[in-house]
Structures are given as C-alpha cells and as structure tokens.
Design an enzyme around this catalytic site. Structure first.
Site: not given
Ligand code: ZN
Length: 378
Positions: A136, A171, A173, A260
């Site tokens: 990120h 992931d 996200h 995750d």
């Molecule tokens: Zn994540």
C-alpha cells in the site's frame, strides 16, 4: 521447476521491532513461520537455504520513494515527528510511529530486494521473504500499515534489468501502491485479487481500473464478493490470471502472498483456505520461471503462519519429496485435533453462499475478459 534453488529470507534482527500492541500488524509472524519450517528441516539441505536480509540502500529506496518522505520516516523513527510527516501518512492510527520504525521498514524491504538480487544473479529461482509485501505504501505516503513499498521496489529493480515482471497479489486488500506505480507501463503487469473495495480498504481496485497509455490492459483487478470460497476463487484465477500470464509470458513472478483472505481473518470477509494458495503456487511453478514471494497481510496469526509455512513447502518442492510426513506440521503446531499437517480443512459451502458469490463473480470475470483480453489478442 527442474532444480530448486530456494531461499528463505529471515533474520532474528526483525523480531526487535514491534508496532504498538493494539495494532493488528504483528511482526512476530515470520519468526513463527521460520520456527515451524526449521523444526520440519525445511530450511537447509539440497536446494534450500536461509539468507539474512540486507537493509535496503537509500539509493534503491529512491527508485520509488521521494527523498522528502524517506527523511520524514527516518526522523519519525527517532521521535522527531511533525505535521509534515503526518500529512504523508506517518503517525496515523494505521501507520503509527514506533521505535526503530525506519530501521524495521528498511530491513524488511531489504529482504525482498535481497531476494530480487539473488534471482537476478541466478543464485536463486525461488525466494520467500515473509517479512515483505508492503503493497500500500506510495512514493510519498505511508498507508495501510505500510511504509516502504518493497514489492514495488523489487518490480522496479527487476524491470530495470529488462525482465518482464508479473506481479500477482492475493492479499485480501487491493495492491494499490504497486498497481499505481506501474499503471502506465507494460513491462510490469499487475494482477490483484482482493475483496470488493466497496467493503474494504483501500476503496479502489475495481475491474474497470485497467491501466492507462502503454499500460492499458496491464493492470488487472479482480474484486471478490464477500464469502468467496476456494472453488469460486480458483475459477476466477483460472479464467483471468492463467490466460493473461500465458500470453504475457513473464521472465519472473513477484508474488504478494498476504494471508488475510483466509476465512477467519479479523479484518476481512472472504472464506478461503490455504489449499487455495497451494493450487495457485502450483500453477505459478508450472510456468518454470523464478518466483519472488513475500508475506503481506494476515491478522489471524495462527492461520497466517500455517499458510506461509505451507507455501514454503510447495515453493521449495518439499511436498513432492519421499518420506515427507504431511502430518508433521500439525505436530509442530501442537494441533492435536487435526492431522492434516499445515493444510487447512476444507470448509463447507452453503447453497446460499454459492448463490450470493457466483453470479457476481461471473459478471466480474465477464467484464475483465471483455475489457482486458482483447488488448492481449485473447
Ligand atoms: Zn491486506
């Protein structure tokens, strides 16, 4: 892969650094993975070794991050933190200031770059840095628990050596920092599978974000509905990622293996097991190209540790070895009720769940195939 030269990247030095105790990101996970693998004898022997990360050099960090940002990060690490730093995301609740923050971020990112260099020199064809995957972070901002974007840096370093890079991000996200870094480039294709950003941070990563200019069609986003399970996920993987990887024909994979997406993660809402990761890794291995894998998210610690330890057994080729006891991981993890070793039990999927996931996912697959595939002659 014919001969494995697999490198596990870890140093106990990394254990010195900790996010605040109420923060979900736990720097202990790689140490736990290492402990499991070491007790299984999977960090040494034929074709396998452990290598310590080398802290990333400033000159390399500046290939992605601005000098101003790096300076603010370093100052914050020494408790000299100001409004300017805060405006760059440093010292927020997601990206708090903690002791040694800069040293930690630079060492963890250095691990991924160490892996990239070992692959470039031919000393490794598999490298796994469970302390990496900070997808990120932006050039001038910290975001989503990430300060230094090791994966964007690794893709940059590999692309500089004229490697065609396939960045795959599983992931839960969206890997926004990496996708944005290469949004207008065709020498790094980014494919990200993640929970629908309407539900989850960072709020971008929809199927119609496909890159721009020369990079149009080289950014691929697969948002997944809440409750997505192994079979649905792998269908999307086979129908989107596999044909694109084949036609793109990368020289190297950079694989962000955030854990995750696993069922039971406290920050997300997918329903997959680590058997999915085994299947994805086996697909990647079938391309017979080097793989630089990293960690990432994963906030159910036990599940994450098991998933990453299992990923290493597949990546380093141990699963196909004679005499490898599949239940050993279970013993090492002190699980007495489940003798399947590191693998998760299959999870039951209800008719209701199938009905809520499949039509949405099929529509997403259709959209991506319509928007992206023709660009690649598919
Ligand atoms: Zn994540």
């Amino acid at each position: 892969m014919a001969t494995h030269k697999a490198v596990f990247i870890y140093s106990s030095e990394l254990e010195k650094y900790k996010y605040p105790s109420d923060h979900p990101f736990n720097t202990i996970r790689p140490a736990k993975v290492r402990k499991v693998l070491n007790s299984m004898g999977l960090l040494s022997g034929e074709g396998r070794k452990e290598v310590a990360p080398v802290p990333a050099e400033r000159i390399v960090l500046k290939k992605f991050h601005s000098a101003r940002y790096l300076h603010a990060l370093q100052a914050a690490s020494k408790s000299r933190w100001d409004r300017d730093a805060f405006n760059m995301g440093i010292g927020t609740s997601d990206c708090p200031v903690f002791k040694g923050l800069y040293e930690y971020a630079v060492l963890a990112a250095g691990g991924t770059l160490t892996g990239a260099n070992l692959i470039l020199s031919g000393s490794a064809n598999i490298a796994f840095n469970p302390s990496g995957g900070f997808h990120h972070a932006g050039p001038e901002h910290a975001s989503g628990f990430c300060y230094i974007n090791d994966v964007a840096l690794a893709c940059t370093v590999l692309a500089e050596q004229r490697k065609r890079v396939l960045y795959l991000d599983v992931d839960v996200h969206y890997g926004d920092g990496v996708a944005q870094a290469f949004y207008d480039r065709s020498d790094v294709m980014t494919i990200s599978f993640h929970e629908n950003p309407r539900m989850l941070f960072p709020g971008t990563g929809f199927e119609d974000e496909i890159g721009t200019g020369k990079g149009k069609g080289y950014c691929v986003n697969v948002p997944l509905p809440i409750g997505t399970y192994d079979k649905a996920y792998i269908k999307a993987f086979k129908e989107i990622a596999l044909p694109l990887i084949k036609v793109y024909n990368p020289d190297v994979f950079v694989f962000q293996l955030g854990a995750d997406a696993l069922a039971g993660d406290p920050l997300a809402h997918l329903y997959v097991t680590n058997n999915l990761y085994v299947e994805i890794i086996n697909h990647l291995l079938s391309f017979n190209k080097p793989i630089l894998a990293t960690g990432g998210g994963g906030y159910n610690i036990d599940n994450t540790v098991r998933a990453w330890a299992l990923a290493w057994t597949i990546l380093c080729g141990a699963d196909s070895e004679q005499g490898m006891n599949p239940a050993l991981g279970g013993v090492m993890l002190e699980s007495i009720e489940w003798q399947g070793g590191l693998r998760d039990k299959q999870l039951p999927v209800s008719t209701e769940q199938r009905k809520s996931v499949m039509p949405t996912l099929d529509a997403t697959i259709d959209t991506i195939r319509t928007k992206v595939f023709p660009i690649h002659g598919l």
